[in-house]
Write a protein that holds these residues in place. Structure first.
Motif, PDB file in Angstrom:
ATOM      1  N   SER A 126       0.843  -1.192   0.000  1.00  0.00           N
ATOM      2  CA  SER A 126       0.000   0.000   0.000  1.00  0.00           C
ATOM      3  C   SER A 126       0.878   1.242   0.000  1.00  0.00           C
ATOM      4  CB  SER A 126      -0.911   0.005   1.234  1.00  0.00           C
ATOM      5  OG  SER A 126      -1.740  -1.147   1.263  1.00  0.00           O
ATOM      6  N   ALA A 127       0.267   2.396  -0.039  1.00  0.00           N
ATOM      7  CA  ALA A 127       0.999   3.661  -0.019  1.00  0.00           C
ATOM      8  C   ALA A 127       1.430   3.955   1.413  1.00  0.00           C
ATOM      9  CB  ALA A 127       0.132   4.792  -0.565  1.00  0.00           C
ATOM     10  N   ILE A 128       2.650   3.562   1.759  1.00  0.00           N
ATOM     11  CA  ILE A 128       3.183   3.758   3.109  1.00  0.00           C
ATOM     12  C   ILE A 128       4.542   4.457   3.006  1.00  0.00           C
ATOM     13  CG2 ILE A 128       1.968   1.762   4.063  1.00  0.00           C
ATOM     14  CD1 ILE A 128       4.603   0.201   3.861  1.00  0.00           C
ATOM     15  N   PRO A 129       5.022   5.054   4.111  1.00  0.00           N
ATOM     16  CA  PRO A 129       6.328   5.729   4.064  1.00  0.00           C
ATOM     17  C   PRO A 129       7.464   4.741   3.819  1.00  0.00           C
ATOM     18  CG  PRO A 129       5.060   6.401   5.999  1.00  0.00           C
ATOM     19  CD  PRO A 129       4.350   5.229   5.420  1.00  0.00           C
ATOM     20  N   ALA A 130       8.428   5.137   2.985  1.00  0.00           N
ATOM     21  CA  ALA A 130       9.629   4.328   2.798  1.00  0.00           C
ATOM     22  C   ALA A 130      10.440   4.359   4.083  1.00  0.00           C
ATOM     23  CB  ALA A 130      10.448   4.872   1.629  1.00  0.00           C
ATOM     24  N   PHE A 131      10.980   3.211   4.477  1.00  0.00           N
ATOM     25  CA  PHE A 131      11.657   3.128   5.773  1.00  0.00           C
ATOM     26  C   PHE A 131      12.864   4.055   5.855  1.00  0.00           C
ATOM     27  CE2 PHE A 131      14.874   1.410   8.615  1.00  0.00           C
ATOM     28  CZ  PHE A 131      14.149   1.289   9.795  1.00  0.00           C
ATOM     29  N   TRP A 132      13.735   4.001   4.828  1.00  0.00           N
ATOM     30  CA  TRP A 132      14.971   4.785   4.880  1.00  0.00           C
ATOM     31  C   TRP A 132      14.766   6.233   4.459  1.00  0.00           C
ATOM     32  CZ3 TRP A 132      18.615   2.674   7.604  1.00  0.00           C
ATOM     33  CH2 TRP A 132      18.740   1.285   7.665  1.00  0.00           C
ATOM     34  N   ARG A 133      13.669   6.525   3.788  1.00  0.00           N
ATOM     35  CA  ARG A 133      13.349   7.891   3.368  1.00  0.00           C
ATOM     36  C   ARG A 133      11.873   8.126   3.684  1.00  0.00           C
ATOM     37  NH1 ARG A 133      18.025   7.578   3.268  1.00  0.00           N
ATOM     38  NH2 ARG A 133      19.514   8.163   1.620  1.00  0.00           N
ATOM     39  N   PRO A 134      11.531   8.349   4.967  1.00  0.00           N
ATOM     40  CA  PRO A 134      10.115   8.441   5.365  1.00  0.00           C
ATOM     41  C   PRO A 134       9.343   9.599   4.728  1.00  0.00           C
ATOM     42  CG  PRO A 134      11.597   9.048   7.173  1.00  0.00           C
ATOM     43  CD  PRO A 134      12.445   8.449   6.110  1.00  0.00           C
ATOM     44  N   ASN A 135      10.057  10.551   4.126  1.00  0.00           N
ATOM     45  CA  ASN A 135       9.378  11.634   3.419  1.00  0.00           C
ATOM     46  C   ASN A 135       8.896  11.194   2.042  1.00  0.00           C
ATOM     47  OD1 ASN A 135      12.227  11.475   2.813  1.00  0.00           O
ATOM     48  ND2 ASN A 135      11.979  13.343   1.574  1.00  0.00           N
ATOM     49  N   VAL A 136       9.297   9.986   1.620  1.00  0.00           N
ATOM     50  CA  VAL A 136       8.880   9.425   0.328  1.00  0.00           C
ATOM     51  C   VAL A 136       7.822   8.359   0.581  1.00  0.00           C
ATOM     52  CG1 VAL A 136       9.614   8.132  -1.713  1.00  0.00           C
ATOM     53  CG2 VAL A 136      11.121   9.866  -0.719  1.00  0.00           C
ATOM     54  N   THR A 137       6.744   8.385  -0.183  1.00  0.00           N
ATOM     55  CA  THR A 137       5.667   7.402  -0.034  1.00  0.00           C
ATOM     56  C   THR A 137       5.785   6.324  -1.106  1.00  0.00           C
ATOM     57  OG1 THR A 137       4.165   9.060   0.885  1.00  0.00           O
ATOM     58  CG2 THR A 137       3.165   7.049   0.009  1.00  0.00           C
ATOM     59  N   ALA A 138       5.791   5.082  -0.663  1.00  0.00           N
ATOM     60  CA  ALA A 138       5.885   3.958  -1.598  1.00  0.00           C
ATOM     61  C   ALA A 138       4.612   3.849  -2.427  1.00  0.00           C
ATOM     62  CB  ALA A 138       6.122   2.662  -0.833  1.00  0.00           C
ATOM     63  N   ARG A 139       4.783   3.347  -3.638  1.00  0.00           N
ATOM     64  CA  ARG A 139       3.648   3.130  -4.542  1.00  0.00           C
ATOM     65  C   ARG A 139       3.069   1.734  -4.322  1.00  0.00           C
ATOM     66  NH1 ARG A 139       3.099   0.381  -9.273  1.00  0.00           N
ATOM     67  NH2 ARG A 139       5.340  -0.043  -9.485  1.00  0.00           N
ATOM     68  N   ALA A 140       1.743   1.637  -4.228  1.00  0.00           N
ATOM     69  CA  ALA A 140       1.102   0.329  -4.079  1.00  0.00           C
ATOM     70  C   ALA A 140       1.186  -0.443  -5.396  1.00  0.00           C
ATOM     71  CB  ALA A 140      -0.356   0.497  -3.671  1.00  0.00           C
ATOM     72  N   LEU A 141       1.651  -1.681  -5.336  1.00  0.00           N
ATOM     73  CA  LEU A 141       1.690  -2.529  -6.521  1.00  0.00           C
ATOM     74  C   LEU A 141       0.273  -2.794  -7.025  1.00  0.00           C
ATOM     75  CD1 LEU A 141       4.350  -5.161  -5.412  1.00  0.00           C
ATOM     76  CD2 LEU A 141       4.596  -3.529  -7.295  1.00  0.00           C
ATOM     77  N   THR A 142       0.112  -2.870  -8.331  1.00  0.00           N
ATOM     78  CA  THR A 142      -1.191  -3.223  -8.896  1.00  0.00           C
ATOM     79  C   THR A 142      -1.412  -4.728  -8.771  1.00  0.00           C
ATOM     80  OG1 THR A 142      -0.352  -3.650 -11.118  1.00  0.00           O
ATOM     81  CG2 THR A 142      -0.937  -1.361 -10.570  1.00  0.00           C
ATOM     82  N   THR A 143      -2.643  -5.134  -8.888  1.00  0.00           N
ATOM     83  CA  THR A 143      -2.965  -6.560  -8.835  1.00  0.00           C
ATOM     84  C   THR A 143      -2.220  -7.314  -9.922  1.00  0.00           C
ATOM     85  OG1 THR A 143      -5.177  -6.025  -8.007  1.00  0.00           O
ATOM     86  CG2 THR A 143      -4.851  -8.239  -8.896  1.00  0.00           C
ATOM     87  N   GLU A 144      -2.154  -6.730 -11.110  1.00  0.00           N
ATOM     88  CA  GLU A 144      -1.482  -7.379 -12.237  1.00  0.00           C
ATOM     89  C   GLU A 144       0.020  -7.521 -11.980  1.00  0.00           C
ATOM     90  OE1 GLU A 144      -5.308  -6.011 -13.157  1.00  0.00           O
ATOM     91  OE2 GLU A 144      -3.587  -4.795 -12.485  1.00  0.00           O
TER      92      GLU A 144
END
Length: 496
Positions: A126-144
């Motif tokens: 899901s869209a959560i903070p990156a551990f090493w760069r918490p100011n960056v939000t991870a992108r949620a992978l699509t189902t595909e």
């Protein structure tokens, strides 16, 4: 034999393993080639542990796809790299050791900060903070995208089995991508991979089915995961016996996972604890007690019938034997203990426990070198780790008389190596005892492993016939009198 239960054979699925000792998965940083395969140094590194008597080797994290995330420094199963996996299998099989490759879906939000800094957008459940760069939000992978990764696991497993690999471990631990999918704090999805625990486990279970479909129903697959995360929240871990509310996975859910994973068809469980948010558990330092996660495996073992592997500072043979004998786990996994002494199993089997070089839990030569100094894996007290062929100690053709000034750890190591190489060694120490800074460093109860290292050195020097001269200071007059061929000055440091 002193450790009878530790050296009983066991099977994971239909794969027979000669004893209950496994080499825990550790990424062999710096020992991977450009294609993601094992270099000769990596093969030597694992083969030395097989020669030392370990029953099962579990490799470090290995990728199966680069479509959604770069490989970084991890191994990668593909047609260019697969020959090195085959070479590794043949090498360890020569000594009767089995080899499982640990496969990972990726790092997800815990991918290293330098990769993010280069412009890569991290991915996760899901869209959560990156551990090493918490100011960056991870992108949620699509189902595909998730389905494509599942398919890649099947193809990788097919290659690995053809290469002679004995089985697979899925890395569902430490907050990596599988863990991000299976844990509610990180997984907020509303598709088939989110929601209930069963749905959050759909990703690794689909991978299991893809592996079995492509590599065969009898190809064993183990799942490694943390029974408990010890998380207070994002980037905040909990200490032992601390009163807090678990933000990640707690024991009750971890035990339910064990049941679901066995029901799904996994052939074994590797039970750990912690995450990147609580590294004190995922990578227990010297301050953690030996066997600090055995209780986790013991609880999981009550819930399943498949083999359970335990891990976490199990480098004392008497403890490892007790764990198996009391039925708390079926296999003990040793990580850093096998870096410090790759012949740990053989020495334990022969009853030569005092000969085992102890791990001090320092992390300096392994994790710290890899992550913060960008150097190949090694060991602070066994520099031959990762350089097994290069650092072979052969006997010199012309033995020399060696005088060593200083009986601290440097002087003792110099004396040990020189004696192994066939030299006549005399070690001088102006104090009353050998050890130098190890003496003061071993006083606290939580640093008793340093005392074990000091004791090991004293035993080694005695066994090798090194002449010890205590309360004797090396002077020019003494050197003239002894006439050594070589002098090693190891007089230590002075506090600033």
């Amino acid at each position: 034999m002193k450790f009878e239960r530790l050296f009983e054979p066991i099977s994971i699925g239909k794969v027979n393993i000669k004893n209950r000792i496994a080499m825990a998965p550790m990424v062999p940083g710096g020992l991977v080639d450009h294609d993601g395969g094992f270099t000769q140094r990596a093969i030597d590194y694992y083969t030395e542990r097989a020669f030392g008597g370990v029953g099962l080797i579990i490799s470090g994290c290995t990728k199966v796809s680069e479509k959604v995330e770069p490989r970084t420094t991890l191994m990668f199963v593909n047609r260019r790299s697969i020959s090195s996996f085959s070479e590794l299998a043949e090498s360890v099989h020569y000594y009767g050791t089995r080899i499982f490759i640990q496969l990972t879906a990726g790092l997800g939000s815990v991918i290293v900060g330098s990769v993010i800094d280069s412009g890569f957008k991290p991915v996760s459940a899901s869209a959560i903070p990156a551990f090493w760069r918490p100011n960056v939000t991870a992108r949620a992978l699509t189902t595909e995208e998730v389905e494509e990764i599942v398919d890649a696991f099947g193809k990788a497993a097919q290659l690995l089995r053809a290469a002679g690999i004995d089985g697979i471990e899925l890395h569902g631990h430490e907050g990596y991508l599988f863990d991000q999918f299976s844990t509610a704090i990180w997984n907020k999805r509303n598709d088939k991979y989110g929601g209930s625990l069963e749905d959050r486990l759909r990703f690794p279970i689909e991978v299991l089915n893809a592996i079995k479909d492509k590599a065969g129903k009898d190809f064993p697959v183990v799942y490694r995961y943390g029974l408990k995360h010890y998380m207070k929240g994002f980037r905040t871990g909990a200490l032992p016996h601390e009163d807090y509310v678990e933000a990640g996975r707690d024991v009750a859910e971890g035990l339910e996972m064990a049941k679901l994973l066995e029901k799904a068809g996994f052939d074994g469980l590797h039970v750990d604890a912690g995450s990147y948010d609580s590294w004190y558990w995922a990578h227990p330092p010297t301050y953690q007690p030996h066997g600090c996660m055995v209780d986790m495996a013991a609880e999981a073992k009550k819930c399943v019938t498949i083999p359970v592997i335990t891990v976490g500072r199990l480098g004392i043979p008497e403890l490892a034997e007790k764990v198996v004998a009391e039925g708390k786990a079926d296999i003990v996994a040793l990580g850093r203990a096998l870096l410090a002494d790759p012949h740990w199993p053989r020495k334990a089997r022969e009853g030569k426990v005092e000969e085992i070089r102890p791990c001090t839990g320092c992390h300096d030569g392994c994790l710290h070198r890899e992550m913060y100094q960008f150097k190949p894996i090694s060991c602070a007290i066994n520099p031959a780790t990762g350089r097994e062929r290069l650092y072979t100690l052969g006997v010199v053709t012309q033995p020399q008389k060696v005088l060593i000034a200083g009986g601290g750890v440097a002087g003792m190591e110099a004396a040990r190596v020189a004696a192994i190489r066939g030299c006549e060694v005399t070690l001088y120490e102006k104090g009353e005892k050998l050890g130098g800074h190890l003496i003061a460093g071993s006083v606290p109860d939580f640093k008793r492993d340093i005392k074990r290292l000091l004791d090991w050195y004293v035993i080694q020097l005695e066994r090798l016939g090194v002449k010890i001269r205590l309360q004797v200071e090396v002077t020019p007059e003494l050197i003239k009198k002894e006439k050594p061929d070589k002098i090693i000055i190891a007089t230590g440091s002075t506090p600033i």
